[in-house]
Design a protein around this motif. Sequence first.
Motif, PDB file in Angstrom:
ATOM      1  N   ILE A   1       0.872  -1.168   0.000  1.00 27.19           N
ATOM      2  CA  ILE A   1       0.000   0.000   0.000  1.00 27.19           C
ATOM      3  C   ILE A   1       0.914   1.224   0.000  1.00 27.19           C
ATOM      4  CG2 ILE A   1      -1.865   1.225   1.195  1.00 27.19           C
ATOM      5  CD1 ILE A   1      -2.527  -1.435   2.608  1.00 27.19           C
ATOM      6  N   VAL A   2       0.635   2.181  -0.887  1.00 25.94           N
ATOM      7  CA  VAL A   2       1.548   3.306  -1.096  1.00 25.94           C
ATOM      8  C   VAL A   2       0.855   4.621  -0.753  1.00 25.94           C
ATOM      9  CG1 VAL A   2       3.071   4.453  -2.742  1.00 25.94           C
ATOM     10  CG2 VAL A   2       2.664   1.986  -2.938  1.00 25.94           C
ATOM     11  N   TYR A   3       1.559   5.440   0.052  1.00 24.01           N
ATOM     12  CA  TYR A   3       1.011   6.712   0.511  1.00 24.01           C
ATOM     13  C   TYR A   3       1.916   7.878   0.107  1.00 24.01           C
ATOM     14  CZ  TYR A   3      -1.168   3.413   3.818  1.00 24.01           C
ATOM     15  OH  TYR A   3      -1.834   2.350   4.384  1.00 24.01           O
ATOM     16  N   LEU A   4       1.276   9.003  -0.189  1.00 26.52           N
ATOM     17  CA  LEU A   4       1.997  10.266  -0.300  1.00 26.52           C
ATOM     18  C   LEU A   4       1.962  10.918   1.065  1.00 26.52           C
ATOM     19  CD1 LEU A   4       3.391  12.515  -1.948  1.00 26.52           C
ATOM     20  CD2 LEU A   4       1.111  13.440  -2.409  1.00 26.52           C
ATOM     21  N   CYS A   5       3.149  11.268   1.585  1.00 24.69           N
ATOM     22  CA  CYS A   5       3.249  11.813   2.945  1.00 24.69           C
ATOM     23  C   CYS A   5       4.043  13.112   2.963  1.00 24.69           C
ATOM     24  CB  CYS A   5       3.937  10.811   3.869  1.00 24.69           C
ATOM     25  SG  CYS A   5       3.055   9.245   4.052  1.00 24.69           S
ATOM     26  N   GLU A   6       3.752  13.930   3.946  1.00 20.73           N
ATOM     27  CA  GLU A   6       4.600  15.089   4.239  1.00 20.73           C
ATOM     28  C   GLU A   6       5.601  14.686   5.310  1.00 20.73           C
ATOM     29  OE1 GLU A   6       4.449  19.610   6.105  1.00 20.73           O
ATOM     30  OE2 GLU A   6       2.572  18.503   5.771  1.00 20.73           O
ATOM     31  N   ASP A   7       6.877  14.908   5.010  1.00 24.58           N
ATOM     32  CA  ASP A   7       7.921  14.656   5.990  1.00 24.58           C
ATOM     33  C   ASP A   7       7.957  15.860   6.936  1.00 24.58           C
ATOM     34  OD1 ASP A   7      10.298  14.388   7.427  1.00 24.58           O
ATOM     35  OD2 ASP A   7      11.410  13.559   5.742  1.00 24.58           O
ATOM     36  N   LEU A   8       7.556  15.662   8.184  1.00 29.42           N
ATOM     37  CA  LEU A   8       7.432  16.779   9.115  1.00 29.42           C
ATOM     38  C   LEU A   8       8.783  17.349   9.540  1.00 29.42           C
ATOM     39  CD1 LEU A   8       4.508  15.441  11.359  1.00 29.42           C
ATOM     40  CD2 LEU A   8       4.390  17.028   9.422  1.00 29.42           C
ATOM     41  N   GLN A   9       9.849  16.613   9.284  1.00 32.09           N
ATOM     42  CA  GLN A   9      11.183  17.128   9.606  1.00 32.09           C
ATOM     43  C   GLN A   9      11.737  18.016   8.502  1.00 32.09           C
ATOM     44  OE1 GLN A   9      14.058  14.232  10.928  1.00 32.09           O
ATOM     45  NE2 GLN A   9      12.684  13.363  12.475  1.00 32.09           N
ATOM     46  N   THR A  10      11.441  17.648   7.246  1.00 35.35           N
ATOM     47  CA  THR A  10      12.017  18.400   6.115  1.00 35.35           C
ATOM     48  C   THR A  10      10.983  19.237   5.376  1.00 35.35           C
ATOM     49  OG1 THR A  10      11.651  16.557   4.583  1.00 35.35           O
ATOM     50  CG2 THR A  10      13.751  16.592   5.792  1.00 35.35           C
ATOM     51  N   GLN A  11       9.682  19.020   5.707  1.00 40.25           N
ATOM     52  CA  GLN A  11       8.568  19.714   5.055  1.00 40.25           C
ATOM     53  C   GLN A  11       8.446  19.426   3.555  1.00 40.25           C
ATOM     54  OE1 GLN A  11      10.243  21.763   7.716  1.00 40.25           O
ATOM     55  NE2 GLN A  11       8.600  20.640   8.719  1.00 40.25           N
ATOM     56  N   ASP A  12       9.042  18.370   3.075  1.00 42.69           N
ATOM     57  CA  ASP A  12       8.837  18.000   1.680  1.00 42.69           C
ATOM     58  C   ASP A  12       8.019  16.716   1.605  1.00 42.69           C
ATOM     59  OD1 ASP A  12      10.684  16.178   2.540  1.00 42.69           O
ATOM     60  OD2 ASP A  12      12.142  16.542   0.952  1.00 42.69           O
ATOM     61  N   CYS A  13       7.655  16.319   0.384  1.00 43.76           N
ATOM     62  CA  CYS A  13       6.828  15.132   0.199  1.00 43.76           C
ATOM     63  C   CYS A  13       7.693  13.887   0.048  1.00 43.76           C
ATOM     64  CB  CYS A  13       5.935  15.293  -1.030  1.00 43.76           C
ATOM     65  SG  CYS A  13       4.590  16.468  -0.807  1.00 43.76           S
ATOM     66  N   LYS A  14       7.235  12.796   0.612  1.00 39.68           N
ATOM     67  CA  LYS A  14       7.896  11.501   0.475  1.00 39.68           C
ATOM     68  C   LYS A  14       6.835  10.461   0.144  1.00 39.68           C
ATOM     69  CE  LYS A  14      12.117  12.754   1.910  1.00 39.68           C
ATOM     70  NZ  LYS A  14      12.272  13.129   3.299  1.00 39.68           N
ATOM     71  N   VAL A  15       7.279   9.353  -0.397  1.00 33.75           N
ATOM     72  CA  VAL A  15       6.399   8.209  -0.639  1.00 33.75           C
ATOM     73  C   VAL A  15       6.731   7.142   0.393  1.00 33.75           C
ATOM     74  CG1 VAL A  15       5.823   6.334  -2.230  1.00 33.75           C
ATOM     75  CG2 VAL A  15       6.126   8.667  -3.102  1.00 33.75           C
ATOM     76  N   VAL A  16       5.705   6.651   1.073  1.00 28.54           N
ATOM     77  CA  VAL A  16       5.881   5.595   2.068  1.00 28.54           C
ATOM     78  C   VAL A  16       5.126   4.356   1.585  1.00 28.54           C
ATOM     79  CG1 VAL A  16       5.497   4.863   4.447  1.00 28.54           C
ATOM     80  CG2 VAL A  16       6.137   7.239   3.958  1.00 28.54           C
ATOM     81  N   LYS A  17       5.833   3.246   1.510  1.00 26.69           N
ATOM     82  CA  LYS A  17       5.208   1.989   1.103  1.00 26.69           C
ATOM     83  C   LYS A  17       5.083   1.067   2.304  1.00 26.69           C
ATOM     84  CE  LYS A  17       5.015  -1.415  -2.570  1.00 26.69           C
ATOM     85  NZ  LYS A  17       5.433  -1.730  -3.946  1.00 26.69           N
ATOM     86  N   GLN A  18       3.904   0.498   2.455  1.00 28.32           N
ATOM     87  CA  GLN A  18       3.606  -0.404   3.565  1.00 28.32           C
ATOM     88  C   GLN A  18       3.336  -1.801   3.024  1.00 28.32           C
ATOM     89  OE1 GLN A  18      -0.194   0.412   5.356  1.00 28.32           O
ATOM     90  NE2 GLN A  18       0.058  -1.070   7.010  1.00 28.32           N
ATOM     91  N   LEU A  19       3.898  -2.802   3.658  1.00 24.22           N
ATOM     92  CA  LEU A  19       3.523  -4.175   3.347  1.00 24.22           C
ATOM     93  C   LEU A  19       2.096  -4.395   3.847  1.00 24.22           C
ATOM     94  CD1 LEU A  19       4.309  -7.045   2.336  1.00 24.22           C
ATOM     95  CD2 LEU A  19       5.067  -7.521   4.671  1.00 24.22           C
ATOM     96  N   ARG A  20       1.236  -4.932   2.997  1.00 22.84           N
ATOM     97  CA  ARG A  20      -0.140  -5.188   3.430  1.00 22.84           C
ATOM     98  C   ARG A  20      -0.139  -5.982   4.745  1.00 22.84           C
ATOM     99  NH1 ARG A  20      -4.612  -4.902   0.017  1.00 22.84           N
ATOM    100  NH2 ARG A  20      -4.208  -4.189  -2.113  1.00 22.84           N
ATOM    101  N   PRO A  21      -0.905  -5.553   5.740  1.00 22.82           N
ATOM    102  CA  PRO A  21      -0.929  -6.294   7.010  1.00 22.82           C
ATOM    103  C   PRO A  21      -1.281  -7.771   6.841  1.00 22.82           C
ATOM    104  CG  PRO A  21      -1.939  -4.146   7.296  1.00 22.82           C
ATOM    105  CD  PRO A  21      -1.667  -4.294   5.829  1.00 22.82           C
ATOM    106  N   SER A  22      -2.141  -8.078   5.867  1.00 22.09           N
ATOM    107  CA  SER A  22      -2.540  -9.471   5.657  1.00 22.09           C
ATOM    108  C   SER A  22      -1.406 -10.327   5.103  1.00 22.09           C
ATOM    109  CB  SER A  22      -3.738  -9.542   4.698  1.00 22.09           C
ATOM    110  OG  SER A  22      -3.374  -9.090   3.401  1.00 22.09           O
ATOM    111  N   LYS A  23      -0.327  -9.673   4.632  1.00 20.01           N
ATOM    112  CA  LYS A  23       0.784 -10.396   4.015  1.00 20.01           C
ATOM    113  C   LYS A  23       2.007 -10.519   4.930  1.00 20.01           C
ATOM    114  CE  LYS A  23      -1.408 -10.332  -0.037  1.00 20.01           C
ATOM    115  NZ  LYS A  23      -1.961 -11.543  -0.660  1.00 20.01           N
ATOM    116  N   ARG A  24       1.914  -9.993   6.146  1.00 19.11           N
ATOM    117  CA  ARG A  24       3.105  -9.917   7.004  1.00 19.11           C
ATOM    118  C   ARG A  24       3.694 -11.280   7.334  1.00 19.11           C
ATOM    119  NH1 ARG A  24       0.882  -5.859  11.613  1.00 19.11           N
ATOM    120  NH2 ARG A  24      -0.630  -7.554  11.654  1.00 19.11           N
ATOM    121  N   LYS A  25       2.871 -12.315   7.340  1.00 17.70           N
ATOM    122  CA  LYS A  25       3.363 -13.646   7.697  1.00 17.70           C
ATOM    123  C   LYS A  25       3.489 -14.563   6.481  1.00 17.70           C
ATOM    124  CE  LYS A  25       1.610 -13.422  12.425  1.00 17.70           C
ATOM    125  NZ  LYS A  25       0.763 -14.060  13.460  1.00 17.70           N
TER     126      LYS A  25
END
Length: 256
Positions: A40-64
């Motif tokens: 799952i891919v999100y557009l995020c604001e980096d609160l330390q640098t104030q720029d945009c980053k992309v954060v990718k998450q492994l689906r919770p259902s796939k963790r195991k």
Amino acid sequence: MLRPIRRAYQFVMDHPIKDGQCIHQRYLIKELLGAGSYGIVYLCEDLQTQDCKVVKQLRPSKRKMKKELQLFEKEKSLIQKLDHPHMPKFYEDFTENGNLFFVMSFIEGDNLDEAIFSKQISFHEQEALQFVSKLLSLVEYLHQRNIYHLDLRIPNIIIQKNEPYVIDFGLAKEVIDHEVAKEMKLQDFYDFGDILLYLLYTTYPAKKKKALPWTEELSLQQETVYLLKRLLQITSPYTTIEDIGIDFDKAMKANE
């Protein structure tokens, strides 16, 4: 019966994190960019640098699940090895509440799918050749590092000021074995042909009475036809990027 149960489990487990929430005490989620088979891919604001980053998450259902976990880790590892301004840059990875994440740069712009079908951007023959020729140099960078993208589709190419950027390394592989690499090269080369055809069709009138082969529908220089036929493996396929580059140059000169 097992498949509906699995789907129900995924539906319950894989709700995206809501906009406005902060993860890792640093990344403020602005919007959901997309969801694939394992991520799952999100557009995020980096609160330390104030720029945009992309954060990718492994689906919770796939963790195991070993396969999906390996794919997630492999993609992360490949992006860590990239050092090119037209590709994602890796920043960090972290775990939160049992979920796995990694952070990479945000490449602003439209993907080619959006540019062509939503914004109606068109490419004349010379423009299409020039754009894909630039893309060729990006893939050459990858191949020199034994990395094969294997998913060079128009949604995975960002266009920014007429320059291509390559994203989404979820299916990419790093291969040292020469024989295995040959097949993967052919896949990337074939994808060049697909992308070039998409761009060339952007100036083709949409309403026609008969659906004909592209060789009859498109009015192209013979050098471009020769290039496309080899990229699409209709005739003898290319085996090196150098040979493709030579024929791109010939096709562009024929369109001057």
